[in-house]
Design an enzyme around this catalytic site. Structure first.
Site, PDB file in Angstrom:
ATOM      1  N   CYS A 105      -2.070  -4.841  21.224  1.00  0.00           N
ATOM      2  CA  CYS A 105      -1.005  -4.111  20.551  1.00  0.00           C
ATOM      3  C   CYS A 105      -1.656  -2.904  19.858  1.00  0.00           C
ATOM      4  CB  CYS A 105      -0.340  -5.020  19.520  1.00  0.00           C
ATOM      5  SG  CYS A 105       0.589  -4.114  18.277  1.00  0.00           S
ATOM      6  N   CYS A 157       2.975 -10.242  19.633  1.00  0.00           N
ATOM      7  CA  CYS A 157       2.021  -9.798  18.608  1.00  0.00           C
ATOM      8  C   CYS A 157       2.440 -10.381  17.273  1.00  0.00           C
ATOM      9  CB  CYS A 157       1.978  -8.269  18.525  1.00  0.00           C
ATOM     10  SG  CYS A 157       1.008  -7.706  17.105  1.00  0.00           S
ATOM     11  N   HIS A 213      -2.185  -3.310  16.186  1.00  0.00           N
ATOM     12  CA  HIS A 213      -3.068  -4.402  15.761  1.00  0.00           C
ATOM     13  C   HIS A 213      -4.201  -4.599  16.770  1.00  0.00           C
ATOM     14  CE1 HIS A 213       0.709  -5.138  13.560  1.00  0.00           C
ATOM     15  NE2 HIS A 213      -0.116  -5.436  12.584  1.00  0.00           N
ATOM     16  N   HIS A 226       0.858  -1.192   0.000  1.00  0.00           N
ATOM     17  CA  HIS A 226       0.000   0.000   0.000  1.00  0.00           C
ATOM     18  C   HIS A 226       0.886   1.232   0.000  1.00  0.00           C
ATOM     19  CE1 HIS A 226       0.660   0.641   4.303  1.00  0.00           C
ATOM     20  NE2 HIS A 226       0.328  -0.615   4.524  1.00  0.00           N
ATOM     21  N   LYS A 234      -3.156   4.724  11.742  1.00  0.00           N
ATOM     22  CA  LYS A 234      -2.125   4.312  10.800  1.00  0.00           C
ATOM     23  C   LYS A 234      -2.788   3.582   9.643  1.00  0.00           C
ATOM     24  CE  LYS A 234       1.760   1.272  10.102  1.00  0.00           C
ATOM     25  NZ  LYS A 234       2.131  -0.115  10.218  1.00  0.00           N
ATOM     26  N   LYS A 281      -3.092  -2.581   6.411  1.00  0.00           N
ATOM     27  CA  LYS A 281      -3.967  -3.594   5.855  1.00  0.00           C
ATOM     28  C   LYS A 281      -4.891  -4.167   6.933  1.00  0.00           C
ATOM     29  CE  LYS A 281      -4.198  -8.190   5.037  1.00  0.00           C
ATOM     30  NZ  LYS A 281      -3.707  -9.329   5.795  1.00  0.00           N
ATOM     31  N   HIS A 318       4.027   1.468   2.227  1.00  0.00           N
ATOM     32  CA  HIS A 318       5.247   0.803   1.718  1.00  0.00           C
ATOM     33  C   HIS A 318       5.833   1.608   0.559  1.00  0.00           C
ATOM     34  CE1 HIS A 318       2.553  -2.668   2.981  1.00  0.00           C
ATOM     35  NE2 HIS A 318       3.502  -2.638   3.901  1.00  0.00           N
ATOM     36  N   CYS A 370       2.945  -7.740  14.406  1.00  0.00           N
ATOM     37  CA  CYS A 370       4.237  -7.031  14.390  1.00  0.00           C
ATOM     38  C   CYS A 370       5.403  -8.010  14.396  1.00  0.00           C
ATOM     39  CB  CYS A 370       4.404  -6.151  15.624  1.00  0.00           C
ATOM     40  SG  CYS A 370       3.309  -4.752  15.729  1.00  0.00           S
TER      41      CYS A 370
HETATM   42  N1  MSP Z   1       9.228  -6.971   7.764  1.00  0.00           N
HETATM   43  C1  MSP Z   1       9.346  -5.860   8.630  1.00  0.00           C
HETATM   44  C2  MSP Z   1      10.578  -5.046   8.299  1.00  0.00           C
HETATM   45  C3  MSP Z   1      11.869  -5.789   8.397  1.00  0.00           C
HETATM   46  S1  MSP Z   1      13.208  -4.808   7.892  1.00  0.00           S
HETATM   47  C4  MSP Z   1      14.539  -5.648   8.342  1.00  0.00           C
HETATM   48  C5  MSP Z   1       8.113  -4.958   8.477  1.00  0.00           C
HETATM   49  N2  MSP Z   1       7.423  -5.085   7.342  1.00  0.00           N
HETATM   50  S2  MSP Z   1       6.097  -4.258   6.964  1.00  0.00           S
HETATM   51  O1  MSP Z   1       5.565  -4.888   5.793  1.00  0.00           O
HETATM   52  O2  MSP Z   1       5.228  -4.161   8.078  1.00  0.00           O
HETATM   53  O3  MSP Z   1       6.594  -2.864   6.516  1.00  0.00           O
HETATM   54  C6  MSP Z   1       6.865  -1.856   7.426  1.00  0.00           C
HETATM   55  C7  MSP Z   1       7.268  -0.604   6.699  1.00  0.00           C
HETATM   56  O4  MSP Z   1       6.279  -0.216   5.750  1.00  0.00           O
HETATM   57  C8  MSP Z   1       7.361   0.602   7.612  1.00  0.00           C
HETATM   58  O5  MSP Z   1       8.528   0.691   8.322  1.00  0.00           O
HETATM   59  C9  MSP Z   1       7.218   1.709   6.617  1.00  0.00           C
HETATM   60  O6  MSP Z   1       8.418   1.826   5.928  1.00  0.00           O
HETATM   61  C10 MSP Z   1       6.131   1.174   5.719  1.00  0.00           C
HETATM   62  N3  MSP Z   1       4.792   1.506   6.210  1.00  0.00           N
HETATM   63  C11 MSP Z   1       3.771   0.617   6.459  1.00  0.00           C
HETATM   64  N4  MSP Z   1       2.663   1.312   6.790  1.00  0.00           N
HETATM   65  C12 MSP Z   1       2.925   2.644   6.766  1.00  0.00           C
HETATM   66  C13 MSP Z   1       2.133   3.813   6.834  1.00  0.00           C
HETATM   67  N5  MSP Z   1       0.858   3.799   7.114  1.00  0.00           N
HETATM   68  N6  MSP Z   1       2.736   5.000   6.557  1.00  0.00           N
HETATM   69  C14 MSP Z   1       4.055   5.078   6.157  1.00  0.00           C
HETATM   70  N7  MSP Z   1       4.809   3.990   6.090  1.00  0.00           N
HETATM   71  C15 MSP Z   1       4.364   2.783   6.604  1.00  0.00           C
HETATM   72  O7  MSP Z   1       7.867  -4.188   9.369  1.00  0.00           O
END
Ligand code: MSP
Length: 474
Positions: free
Chosen positions: A146, A129, A149, A19, A295, A298, A22, A132
């Site tokens: 959490c 969690c 979540h 989304h 936030k 998904k 990311h 996370c």
């Molecule tokens: N797999 C772990 C990261 C491991 S890195 C060694 C993880 N993955 S995640 O799919 O949850 O992605 C997290 C990242 O996605 C956040 O740190 C950020 O970069 C981005 N984002 C996810 N949701 C977000 C928002 N709503 N807003 C901005 N960025 C966010 O954590």
């Protein structure tokens, strides 16, 4: 001076499609990679992104689809990559944690830590969690859940695990951070870490007894390595198993969202210290895209997908909107209505209109290239501009570029080019075109496709207005 640049994004969980949360991180890395490729040359920049494939969360998602974890991951990893390609993201390598080369290096490092008594066996009792993939403390909980979540019950765990002696590195981390051996940006995120470090740093569990989908603990195959520990190592292992990339470690910049700051700013450094490896130079912690105060995620069902945006605003329209609303220090609450407004004012009526009207005037006034146009950056390459860019303040840089758009527009209006005789009009147009070409160079890292289109239009021997505006009004 170090004329190399290595930038990373978190590796994303493959439990769903990407989304815009990311996307914003990956796009930020893309802009910097493009910018530094121009500065240092293509081979001196390394930009990686990828997916985090192991752990309980993925096992759960695969089960829901009745697939084996590997098959499930293969499908979603491809989806992620397709999405990134569609967005013209210029990553040099797409990382997957199921890569056997990664597994081998991580296992070797862990074995070394175990040998040096930095890992020991203990019992973990507490909450976890799965969303996370994180152990929770009492302080983490909001109404017993959490906070990221709230729809999920944390699970109680009581199992024999291997622990990493994180506590041993408490002082060393504080000193390294205070001395600037690694930097955290923005400063408030650094202070957050420093104040958390004032509390006792407890050892952490780094293995799971009940999660078979992962890298086995090399000396105890009944356990797997905690997904976060192996995931963090991706930044390092990629530089080791890919040919000719070892000189890129330590990374210049990890870009991460604020929810994973602790992992990247404390645990990662302690693991590297234990493994006697150099620390990354800088970690940039950005805020969130939120929607209705929550936030965007998904699991809360309030996401805007990159596809939604591309279908509405086109590729560079999407890139512009994300970059100009990038939550670099504050959460950014965006709605589709707001994005439409911004698109129309900055792109359709702003840059797009400037290009269209200038090219049309060139046609009308029989413009032929009078002087050769000079392709150069029009923004002054001041140290301020560099620092804004390095601090991911894209909006600041874009606003500066849009000031030039305004300047070019004002010039056309002030001179009333449409009323001038051809010769005089051509002279003004030449000046406008120089502005526009400068804008195109400035814009290249942000909107590469648009920059190329603009350059093509205005460096042609005979300038013609494009049949379709660059950014059709919505
Ligand atoms: N797999 C772990 C990261 C491991 S890195 C060694 C993880 N993955 S995640 O799919 O949850 O992605 C997290 C990242 O996605 C956040 O740190 C950020 O970069 C981005 N984002 C996810 N949701 C977000 C928002 N709503 N807003 C901005 N960025 C966010 O954590």
């Amino acid at each position: 001076m170090n004329n190399r640049f290595y930038v990373t994004t978190p590796i994303y969980y493959v439990n769903d499609k990407p989304h815009i949360g990311h996307l914003c991180t990956t796009l930020a890395a893309d802009v910097l990679a493009r910018f530094y490729r121009r500065e240092y040359g293509k081979n001196n920049v390394f930009f990686i992104t990828g997916v985090d494939e192991h752990g309980a969360k993925i096992t759960e998602a695969a089960k829901k689809e009745n697939k084996s974890p590997k098959k499930y991951c293969d499908g979603l990893a491809k989806d992620f990559q397709k999405n990134w390609d569609r967005l013209n993201l210029s990553y040099d390598y797409f990382f997957r944690t199921t890569d056997s080369r990664h597994k081998k290096i991580v296992s070797k490092i862990l074995k070394k830590l175990y040998k040096h008594n930095l890992i020991y066996k203990g019992t973990y009792k507490g909450l976890y969690c799965i969303g996370c993939e994180k152990f929770l403390t009492e302080q983490d909980l909001v109404n017993g859940k959490c906070p990221l979540h709230p729809n999920r019950e944390p699970v109680y765990q009581n199992e024999k695990n291997y622990f990493f002696r994180l506590n041993k590195y408490e002082k060393q981390i504080k000193t390294a951070l205070k001395n600037g051996d690694y930097k955290i940006f923005p400063p408030n995120k650094k202070h957050e870490i420093l104040s958390k470090l004032e509390l006792r740093l407890n050892d952490i569990s780094i293995s799971r007894a009940e999660v078979p989908w992962g890298i086995p603990i090399p000396w105890d195959k009944k356990q797997t390595i905690y997904v976060w520990v192996e995931a963090l190592f991706n930044y390092y292992t990629a530089t080791q198993f890919l040919k000719g990339k070892s000189q890129f470690w330590p990374a210049d910049l990890h870009i991460v969202g604020k929810e994973i700051s602790w992992f990247h700013n404390v645990i990662w450094e302690a693991l590297l210290m234990a493994a006697k490896l150099p620390l990354p130079k800088k970690i940039f912690v950005h805020s969130f895209y939120i929607s209705g105060g929550k936030k965007m995620s998904k699991s809360l069902g309030n996401v805007i997908s990159p596809d939604d945006l591309i279908n509405k605003f086109g590729l560079d329209g999407t890139r512009y909107l994300i970059l100009s609303t990038f939550p670099y220090s504050k959460d950014s609450d965006i709605t589709l209505e707001f994005l439409v407004e911004k698109y129309n004012s900055d792109l359709a009526n702003g840059l797009g209109n400037l290009v269209q009207r200038t090219a049309r005037l060139c046609e009308k006034k029989n413009y032929l290239k009078l002087h050769s146009v000079i392709k150069k950056l029009s923004l002054e390459k001041s140290s301020l501009l560099y620092s804004r860019l390095n601090n991911l303040e894209f909006n600041y840089v874009l606003e500066k570029i849009w000031k030039l758009v305004k300047k070019a527009d004002t010039l056309i209006d002030r001179e009333k080019v449409w009323n001038l005789p051809d010769k005089k009009a051509q002279k003004v147009l030449n000046q406008v075109i120089n502005y526009i070409l400068g804008i195109a160079v400035d814009l290249e890292p942000f909107l590469p496709e648009t920059a190329e289109k603009i350059e093509k239009i205005f460096t042609a021997q005979e300038i013609k207005a494009p049949s379709k505006p660059l950014f059709p009004r919505i």
